[in-house]
Design a protein around this motif. Structure first.
Motif, PDB file in Angstrom:
ATOM      1  N   ARG A   1      32.102   8.609 -31.884  1.00 25.12           N
ATOM      2  CA  ARG A   1      33.393   8.961 -31.282  1.00 25.12           C
ATOM      3  C   ARG A   1      34.401   9.468 -32.297  1.00 25.12           C
TER       4      ARG A   1
ATOM      5  N   ASP B   1      28.328  -0.113 -18.116  1.00 24.32           N
ATOM      6  CA  ASP B   1      29.060   0.810 -18.987  1.00 24.32           C
ATOM      7  C   ASP B   1      29.513   0.161 -20.285  1.00 24.32           C
TER       8      ASP B   1
ATOM      9  N   PRO C   1      33.820   2.570 -22.486  1.00 20.22           N
ATOM     10  CA  PRO C   1      34.989   3.444 -22.370  1.00 20.22           C
ATOM     11  C   PRO C   1      36.254   2.720 -22.820  1.00 20.22           C
ATOM     12  N   ASP C   2      37.190   3.460 -23.395  1.00 19.45           N
ATOM     13  CA  ASP C   2      38.397   2.853 -23.953  1.00 19.45           C
ATOM     14  C   ASP C   2      39.120   1.960 -22.947  1.00 19.45           C
TER      15      ASP C   2
ATOM     16  N   HIS D   1      30.166   6.245 -26.577  1.00 21.35           N
ATOM     17  CA  HIS D   1      31.388   5.459 -26.745  1.00 21.35           C
ATOM     18  C   HIS D   1      31.493   4.763 -28.104  1.00 21.35           C
TER      19      HIS D   1
END
Length: 313
Positions: free
Chosen positions: A219, A50, A71-72, A27
Motif C-alpha cells: 500500500r 476482508d 481496508p482502512d 491492503h
C-alpha cells in the motif's frame, strides 16, 4: 533441528495462503504486512473475509506481526473482532511493530500500554544517493567489496527459491545461531516460499557469497529488507553493496521508501501508557533470550546507523 547445506523438500502451500496473499497485496500498509505469509505463522480471517491477522502464540499471548490487514475504514472493527476471538481462547494480545495507525485506534477505545521494542527507521529511496555521499565509512565499505571483486545481481524469486548455493550461504550464516520459533521476528527459512519478494545475490569470482531478500509493503510502495545474509567467503562491505544495489534498483522500479525493520528488543526500549504486567515482561524476556541466539542486536543497530542521515540520528 540440524541445518544442512542442500535444498529442503518443498513445503506444500497451506490452504489459506492464496487468500492471505490477496489481502496483503490489496491492503498491506504496515511494514511487516508481508511477513504474515511466512512459514510458521498462524493466520486469522475476519467473519466478513476482508481482514487478516498473522500471529504466533507465546506465554498466553497472541504476538501479532504488525497490525490487522484490512481496508482502512475497517481497522477498528477487525481489531475488535480479533480481540474478542483471542479472549474467547484465553489469550491476550501483544502487537509487535504495530505503528501509529493502530495505536491511535486502540487508544480511542481504552488506555493502552505502548511498549517501545526498538526503532524502525525508514529511508526515502530517492534520498539514498545523498546518504551514501554523506557517509565516508559507507563509501569505504562499498569500495572494499568492489575491490575484492564482489558484484551484485538481481534474481527472479522463482530462481532463488531453495537454490542450493543460497541455502549454503544461509547455512554458513546460521552455523553459530539457534532457531527460535518467533517466525515473523526471526524467520530464517524464507527461501522456501518466495513469491513477491525481490532477491539480490552477491558473487565473487563466480561463487555466491551473500544475498538480500526484500519483501513488499504494497500500500505504501515500500520494501522491507527482510534478510541480508553473508556466507563465510564474503569480504567486508558485501552487506553494504547488497543493500546499495537493492535500494537503487527498487527506486528505479518505483519504490518510495525502504526499511531495515525493527532493531528488535534493543536495550534502549522503553514504555509509555500503563506499565506492562508481569506476564508481558516475562514474554518480552523470553523473546529477548531466544532472539539473542539469532541476532547480534548491538551489531544490527550499528549496521542500520550507517545509513542514517545526520538529522535522523
Amino acid at each position: 533441528m540440524p541445518l544442512t547445506s542442500g535444498p529442503s523438500a518443498p513445503r506444500p502451500a497451506p490452504p489459506d495462503l492464496a487468500r492471505a496473499r490477496a489481502l496483503v497485496l490489496a491492503h498491506g500498509w504496515n511494514a511487516m504486512a508481508y511477513q504474515v505469509l511466512n512459514p510458521g505463522m498462524r493466520r486469522w480471517f475476519s467473519r466478513a473475509g476482508d481482514g487478516l491477522v498473522g500471529y504466533v502464540v507465546a506465554a498466553g499471548h497472541r504476538v501479532i506481526a504488525g497490525s490487522p490487514i484490512c481496508p482502512d475504514e475497517r481497522l477498528a472493527a477487525v481489531e475488535a473482532e480479533f480481540e474478542a476471538d483471542a479472549e474467547a481462547a484465553g489469550h491476550r494480545l501483544c502487537y509487535f511493530g504495530a505503528e501509529e495507525r493502530l495505536v491511535r485506534v486502540l487508544a480511542a477505545r481504552r488506555p493502552v500500554a505502548t511498549l517501545l521494542l526498538g526503532a524502525q527507521p525508514t529511508w526515502p529511496t530517492a534520498a539514498w544517493p545523498d546518504i551514501v555521499a554523506g557517509r565516508a565509512s559507507l563509501r569505504a565499505q562499498l569500495a572494499r567489496a568492489r575491490n575484492k571483486g564482489v558484484v551484485v545481481e538481481a534474481w527472479e524469486a522463482a530462481a532463488a527459491m531453495n537454490h542450493p548455493e543460497l541455502r549454503r550461504c544461509l547455512t554458513e550464516w546460521l552455523a553459530t545461531r539457534g532457531l527460535p520459533p518467533m517466525h515473523f521476528l526471526i524467520e530464517w527459512d524464507v527461501m522456501a516460499r518466495l513469491i513477491d519478494q525481490r532477491v539480490f545475490v552477491a558473487r565473487r569470482g563466480g561463487a555466491i557469497v551473500g544475498f538480500l531478500i526484500a519483501a513488499p509493503i504494497p500500500r505504501r510502495q515500500g520494501w522491507l529488507m527482510e534478510q541480508i545474509v553473508r556466507g563465510r567467503a564474503a569480504p567486508n562491505g558485501t552487506n553494504e553493496l547488497l543493500l546499495d544495489t537493492a535500494v537503487r534498483q527498487l527506486h528505479a522500479d518505483g519504490a518510495r521508501f525502504m526499511t531495515l525493520g525493527l532493531s528488535p528488543l534493543s536495550d534502549a526500549a522503553g514504555a509509555t501508557g500503563s506499565p506492562a504486567g508481569p506476564v508481558v515482561r516475562l514474554l518480552l524476556a523470553w523473546i529477548r533470550a531466544h532472539g539473542r541466539r539469532f541476532y547480534d542486536f548491538q551489531g544490527l543497530e550499528q549496521f542500520k546507523s550507517k545509513f542514517q542521515r545526520s538529522e535522523e540520528r
